[in-house]
Design an enzyme around this catalytic site. Structure first.
Site, PDB file in Angstrom:
ATOM      1  N   GLU A   1      11.945  -7.759  -4.476  1.00 35.40           N
ATOM      2  CA  GLU A   1      11.950  -7.096  -5.814  1.00 35.40           C
ATOM      3  C   GLU A   1      11.843  -8.311  -6.859  1.00 35.40           C
ATOM      4  O   GLU A   1      11.246  -8.002  -7.833  1.00 35.40           O
ATOM      5  CB  GLU A   1      12.852  -6.092  -6.095  1.00 35.40           C
ATOM      6  CG  GLU A   1      12.941  -5.060  -5.352  1.00 35.40           C
ATOM      7  CD  GLU A   1      13.911  -4.069  -4.896  1.00 35.40           C
ATOM      8  OE1 GLU A   1      14.952  -4.434  -5.164  1.00 35.40           O
ATOM      9  OE2 GLU A   1      13.966  -3.344  -3.908  1.00 35.40           O
TER      10      GLU A   1
ATOM     11  N   HIS B   1      14.790 -12.082  -3.095  1.00 37.42           N
ATOM     12  CA  HIS B   1      14.368 -10.738  -2.706  1.00 37.42           C
ATOM     13  C   HIS B   1      13.115 -10.220  -3.264  1.00 37.42           C
ATOM     14  O   HIS B   1      12.496 -10.689  -4.098  1.00 37.42           O
ATOM     15  CB  HIS B   1      15.600  -9.659  -3.292  1.00 37.42           C
ATOM     16  CG  HIS B   1      15.515  -8.418  -2.760  1.00 37.42           C
ATOM     17  ND1 HIS B   1      14.626  -7.447  -3.302  1.00 37.42           N
ATOM     18  CD2 HIS B   1      16.213  -7.826  -1.914  1.00 37.42           C
ATOM     19  CE1 HIS B   1      14.831  -6.205  -2.539  1.00 37.42           C
ATOM     20  NE2 HIS B   1      15.909  -6.345  -1.814  1.00 37.42           N
TER      21      HIS B   1
ATOM     22  N   ASN C   1      23.412  -4.498  -0.836  1.00 40.55           N
ATOM     23  CA  ASN C   1      22.649  -5.064  -2.171  1.00 40.55           C
ATOM     24  C   ASN C   1      22.713  -3.591  -3.104  1.00 40.55           C
ATOM     25  O   ASN C   1      21.691  -2.842  -2.711  1.00 40.55           O
ATOM     26  CB  ASN C   1      21.421  -5.491  -1.847  1.00 40.55           C
ATOM     27  CG  ASN C   1      20.394  -5.903  -2.964  1.00 40.55           C
ATOM     28  OD1 ASN C   1      20.988  -5.866  -4.013  1.00 40.55           O
ATOM     29  ND2 ASN C   1      19.283  -6.013  -2.754  1.00 40.55           N
TER      30      ASN C   1
ATOM     31  N   LYS D   1      21.550  -3.383  -5.938  1.00 34.97           N
ATOM     32  CA  LYS D   1      20.339  -3.933  -6.800  1.00 34.97           C
ATOM     33  C   LYS D   1      20.863  -3.295  -8.398  1.00 34.97           C
ATOM     34  O   LYS D   1      22.034  -3.455  -8.773  1.00 34.97           O
ATOM     35  CB  LYS D   1      19.388  -2.732  -6.415  1.00 34.97           C
ATOM     36  CG  LYS D   1      18.886  -2.923  -4.730  1.00 34.97           C
ATOM     37  CD  LYS D   1      17.629  -2.617  -4.332  1.00 34.97           C
ATOM     38  CE  LYS D   1      17.426  -2.610  -3.073  1.00 34.97           C
ATOM     39  NZ  LYS D   1      16.062  -2.385  -2.518  1.00 34.97           N
TER      40      LYS D   1
ATOM     41  N   GLU E   1      13.211  -8.422   5.528  1.00 36.97           N
ATOM     42  CA  GLU E   1      13.063  -7.205   5.043  1.00 36.97           C
ATOM     43  C   GLU E   1      11.598  -6.830   4.544  1.00 36.97           C
ATOM     44  O   GLU E   1      10.911  -7.243   3.703  1.00 36.97           O
ATOM     45  CB  GLU E   1      13.745  -7.082   3.505  1.00 36.97           C
ATOM     46  CG  GLU E   1      15.151  -7.351   3.493  1.00 36.97           C
ATOM     47  CD  GLU E   1      15.991  -6.976   2.416  1.00 36.97           C
ATOM     48  OE1 GLU E   1      16.824  -5.984   2.413  1.00 36.97           O
ATOM     49  OE2 GLU E   1      15.846  -6.905   1.254  1.00 36.97           O
TER      50      GLU E   1
ATOM     51  N   GLY F   1      13.440   1.026   0.793  1.00 40.63           N
ATOM     52  CA  GLY F   1      13.522   2.112  -0.059  1.00 40.63           C
ATOM     53  C   GLY F   1      12.693   3.447   0.469  1.00 40.63           C
ATOM     54  O   GLY F   1      12.394   4.379  -0.359  1.00 40.63           O
TER      55      GLY F   1
ATOM     56  N   SER G   1      15.790   0.456   4.569  1.00 37.30           N
ATOM     57  CA  SER G   1      15.912   1.798   4.976  1.00 37.30           C
ATOM     58  C   SER G   1      16.894   1.820   6.278  1.00 37.30           C
ATOM     59  O   SER G   1      16.776   2.591   7.075  1.00 37.30           O
ATOM     60  CB  SER G   1      14.501   2.397   5.352  1.00 37.30           C
ATOM     61  OG  SER G   1      14.043   2.681   4.101  1.00 37.30           O
TER      62      SER G   1
HETATM   63  P1  13P Z   1      16.997  -0.046   1.259  1.00 41.17           P
HETATM   64  O1  13P Z   1      17.910   0.160   2.252  1.00 41.17           O
HETATM   65  O2  13P Z   1      17.352   1.065   0.081  1.00 41.17           O
HETATM   66  O3  13P Z   1      15.644   0.408   1.874  1.00 41.17           O
HETATM   67  O4  13P Z   1      16.706  -1.546   0.462  1.00 41.17           O
HETATM   68  C1  13P Z   1      16.929  -2.673   1.371  1.00 41.17           C
HETATM   69  C2  13P Z   1      16.922  -3.851   0.610  1.00 41.17           C
HETATM   70  O5  13P Z   1      15.794  -3.968  -0.237  1.00 41.17           O
HETATM   71  C3  13P Z   1      18.203  -4.464   0.663  1.00 41.17           C
HETATM   72  O6  13P Z   1      18.017  -5.574  -0.167  1.00 41.17           O
END
Ligand code: 13P
Length: 249
Positions: free
Chosen positions: A95, A93, A8, A10, A165, A171, A210
């Site tokens: 976010e 997601h 992903n 982002k 997640e 992150g 992560s």
């Molecule tokens: P990270 O791997 O950067 O923690 O992000 C995970 C994520 O949100 C994937 O959708």
């Protein structure tokens, strides 16, 4: 079950960066036998489609509209995504739930629309740090899953991918132990199987948050962890490929 590793990206990427990143991914694919996909920002779908030509890496988007077509400024439909060869769309997601106000109901509508439109939705679920500390992980994640199961036909259950997640792991470099993640994955599996035994056992449940080459193996060996949804580590070809190799065993 064959594992699935999804990057992903982002809101990262540029024409130059994508060329380099996918060039690196392309050149390291030998010996990888898991399924691989990248979910890229909408403006780069055409570019990434052509960069991935004749590879087994599948293209996906990071969101999709709950509407089929029409006066929905700024939204992107399933049909548009199919035009660019997308097979997956990430839906719900954290976010988007946080910054775009997407509720469980909106997320359920999007999952339904994605399936109706011929895409595989990657349904994201997960709890906040506060919810985890209050011991509410199973309740929160269970509600997020049930909101979607409520709107699906029995036969549609096998058409989704789920990504667990934990928001506090995204992150941050912090992760649950593989055993802690497996507990949540097993609960999700139970909900899916109790809805439709055959379909529920075939749904791939990814871990995200992560995940990187140094910790991926531990997650990927758990019985109900069927792959990963990778953020930061998917922006480095070597890291993304290293995780894919671990998922290929
Ligand atoms: P990270 O791997 O950067 O923690 O992000 C995970 C994520 O949100 C994937 O959708």
């Amino acid at each position: 079950m064959r594992k699935l590793i999804v990057g992903n990206w982002k809101m990262n990427g540029s024409l130059a960066m994508n060329t380099e990143l996918l060039g690196g991914v392309r050149s390291g694919l030998s010996g990888i036998s898991c399924d691989l996909a990248v979910c890229v920002p909408f403006p780069y779908l055409a570019q990434c489609q052509s960069l991935l030509e004749e590879t087994a890496v599948v293209l996906g988007a990071q969101d999709v509209s709950s509407h089929a077509v029409g006066a929905y400024t700024g939204q992107v439909s399933t049909r548009m995504l199919l035009d660019f060869g997308c097979r997956y769309a990430i839906v719900g997601h954290s976010e988007r739930r946080e910054f775009c106000g997407e509720t469980d109901e909106v997320v359920a509508d999007k999952v339904q629309r994605a399936l109706a439109g011929g895409l595989t939705p990657i349904l994201c679920v997960g709890e906040t740090l506060e919810e985890k500390e209050d011991g509410r992980t199973q309740e929160i994640v269970g509600n997020q899953i049930n909101a979607v199961l409520k709107v699906l036909e029995d036969r549609e259950v096998s058409g989704i991918v789920v990504a667990y997640e934990p928001i506090w792991a995204i992150g941050t470099g912090k992760t649950p132990t593989p055993e802690m993640a497996e507990e949540v994955h097993a609960m999700i599996r139970n909900l899916l199987v109790s809805r439709n035994a055959e379909a529920g056992s075939r749904v791939r449940i990814l871990y995200g948050g992560s995940m990187k080459p140094s910790n991926a193996a531990g997650f990927l060996e758990m019985p109900d962890i069927d792959g990963g949804l990778i953020g930061g580590a998917a922006l480095k070809a070597q890291d993304f490929l290293a995780i894919a190799k671990l998922a290929s065993i």
